[in-house]
Enzyme design. Structure first.
Site, PDB file in Angstrom:
ATOM      1  N   ASN A  12       0.805  -1.494  -0.226  1.00  0.00           N
ATOM      2  CA  ASN A  12       0.093   0.023  -0.182  1.00  0.00           C
ATOM      3  C   ASN A  12       0.587   1.180   0.113  1.00  0.00           C
ATOM      4  OD1 ASN A  12      -1.508   1.947   0.293  1.00  0.00           O
ATOM      5  ND2 ASN A  12      -2.375   1.304   2.516  1.00  0.00           N
ATOM      6  N   LYS A  14      -0.242   4.099  -0.594  1.00  0.00           N
ATOM      7  CA  LYS A  14      -0.619   5.408   0.135  1.00  0.00           C
ATOM      8  C   LYS A  14      -0.009   6.408  -0.648  1.00  0.00           C
ATOM      9  CE  LYS A  14      -0.474   3.088   4.743  1.00  0.00           C
ATOM     10  NZ  LYS A  14       0.055   3.609   5.649  1.00  0.00           N
ATOM     11  N   HIS A 103      -9.134   1.445   4.949  1.00  0.00           N
ATOM     12  CA  HIS A 103      -8.300   2.010   5.460  1.00  0.00           C
ATOM     13  C   HIS A 103      -8.258   3.156   6.667  1.00  0.00           C
ATOM     14  CE1 HIS A 103      -4.277   3.229   6.471  1.00  0.00           C
ATOM     15  NE2 HIS A 103      -3.563   1.649   5.834  1.00  0.00           N
ATOM     16  N   GLU A 105      -6.781   5.290   7.952  1.00  0.00           N
ATOM     17  CA  GLU A 105      -6.845   6.666   7.475  1.00  0.00           C
ATOM     18  C   GLU A 105      -7.366   7.550   5.936  1.00  0.00           C
ATOM     19  OE1 GLU A 105      -2.617   5.248   5.466  1.00  0.00           O
ATOM     20  OE2 GLU A 105      -1.774   5.405   7.443  1.00  0.00           O
ATOM     21  N   GLU A 173      -5.424  -4.492  10.767  1.00  0.00           N
ATOM     22  CA  GLU A 173      -4.007  -3.643  11.240  1.00  0.00           C
ATOM     23  C   GLU A 173      -4.184  -2.592  12.657  1.00  0.00           C
ATOM     24  OE1 GLU A 173      -2.364  -2.285   7.138  1.00  0.00           O
ATOM     25  OE2 GLU A 173      -4.000  -0.972   7.321  1.00  0.00           O
ATOM     26  N   GLY A 179       2.594   2.744  10.756  1.00  0.00           N
ATOM     27  CA  GLY A 179       3.615   3.427  10.663  1.00  0.00           C
ATOM     28  C   GLY A 179       4.391   3.787  12.141  1.00  0.00           C
ATOM     29  N   SER A 219       2.784  -1.524  10.930  1.00  0.00           N
ATOM     30  CA  SER A 219       4.945  -1.680  10.932  1.00  0.00           C
ATOM     31  C   SER A 219       5.881  -3.138   9.914  1.00  0.00           C
ATOM     32  CB  SER A 219       5.423  -1.524  12.069  1.00  0.00           C
ATOM     33  OG  SER A 219       4.948  -0.304  12.770  1.00  0.00           O
TER      34      SER A 219
HETATM   35  P1  PGA Z   1       2.539   0.353   7.747  1.00  0.00           P
HETATM   36  O1  PGA Z   1       1.601   0.346   7.386  1.00  0.00           O
HETATM   37  O2  PGA Z   1       2.969  -0.813   7.383  1.00  0.00           O
HETATM   38  O3  PGA Z   1       3.624   1.853   7.362  1.00  0.00           O
HETATM   39  O4  PGA Z   1       2.928   0.418   8.859  1.00  0.00           O
HETATM   40  C1  PGA Z   1       0.604   0.001   6.957  1.00  0.00           C
HETATM   41  C2  PGA Z   1      -0.863   0.466   6.730  1.00  0.00           C
HETATM   42  O5  PGA Z   1      -1.123   1.200   6.722  1.00  0.00           O
HETATM   43  O6  PGA Z   1      -1.744  -0.520   5.199  1.00  0.00           O
END
Ligand code: PGA
Length: 259
Positions: A12, A14, A103, A105, A173, A179, A219
């Protein structure tokens, strides 16, 4: 690793990278690294920003099985007056086969369960696979986060017919792991995947619940992927930050191969 399921590794991206040429560079390097590697067991999906989908599709070439195209979001309507939105038929036309919905976000921008459920219906109806993200913002000792996750799963799957479940992927998640560099433990991840499977089994029966792939995100990197995959018994990963580095992403894919 879950028996009988090919690992699914989704990158992903983003809102990255900043330019098309950087996106092309990343895919080119990924493609080169995928060639010759015995990674046939894995299903790799790259979900770039919408604006890069077409160029990446061209780079991928037709009939190339190295990776599939994914989208990070979608609108449930087929077409119409929805400024700034993109529909399932548009994504399908571009060769997209996986769509991420809900997601955290996007939820943070105000997306609600009901809307996420509509998106999933539209994605599955068109024959694409839907990756539904669920996850708690914090864990409490009383275990209230479990009912939070249960509600998210139930709301996302509301009205989805049994026959469509093989097209559903649940990405667990936890928000505190996204992140932050603080991944969940293999033990917890395993418990969560059993819990999510149980919720789905209550809705559809055990046999159908087993058809849903449950992946982990938050992460994931080349150092923790092997343990999370094998001990956490996940069906794969949703990878954010680490998917922007071809070397690291390949290591994560490799971690899901064999044992
Ligand atoms: P990350 O993000 O691997 O940077 O923690 C995962 C995600 O938001 O899908």
């Amino acid at each position: 690793m879950k028996k009988g399921m090919r690992p699914l590794i989704v990158g992903n991206w983003k809102m990255n990278p900043q330019t098309l040429s950087l996106a092309v560079k990343l895919v080119t390097s990924l493609k080169k690294k995928l060639v010759g590697k015995k990674l046939r067991e894995a299903e790799v999906v790259i979900a770039p920003p919408y604006v890069h989908l077409e160029s990446i599709k061209k780079l991928k070439g037709t009939g190339n099985k190295q990776f599939s195209l994914g989208a990070q979001n979608v609108h449930p309507a087929k077409l119409g007056a929805f400024t700034g939105e993109v529909s399932v038929p548009m994504l399908k036309d571009l060769g997209v086969s996986y769509v991420i919905v809900g997601h955290s976000e996007r939820r943070a921008l105000g997306e609600k369960d009901e809307f996420i459920n509509k998106k999933l219906h539209a994605v599955l109806k068109a024959g694409l696979a839907g990756i539904v993200c669920v996850g708690e913002s914090k864990r409490d000792h009383a275990g209230q986060y479990l009912s939070y996750i249960e509600n998210q799963v139930r709301a996302a799957l509301l009205g989805i017919p049994k026959a469509k479940l093989p097209g559903v992927v649940i990405a667990y998640e936890p928000l505190w792991a996204i992140g932050t560099g603080h991944n969940d433990t293999p033990h917890n991840v395993h418990e969560m995947s059993l819990f999510i499977e149980k919720v789905i089994a209550h809705m559809y029966g055990r046999n159908y619940a087993q058809k849903v792939r449950i992946i982990y995100g938050g992460s994931v990197n080349k150092r923790n992927a092997r343990e999370l995959y094998h001990e956490g018994m996940m069906s794969g990963f949703l990878v954010g930050g680490a998917s922007l580095h071809a070397d690291e992403f390949i290591e994560i894919i490799k971690a899901t191969q064999g044992k």
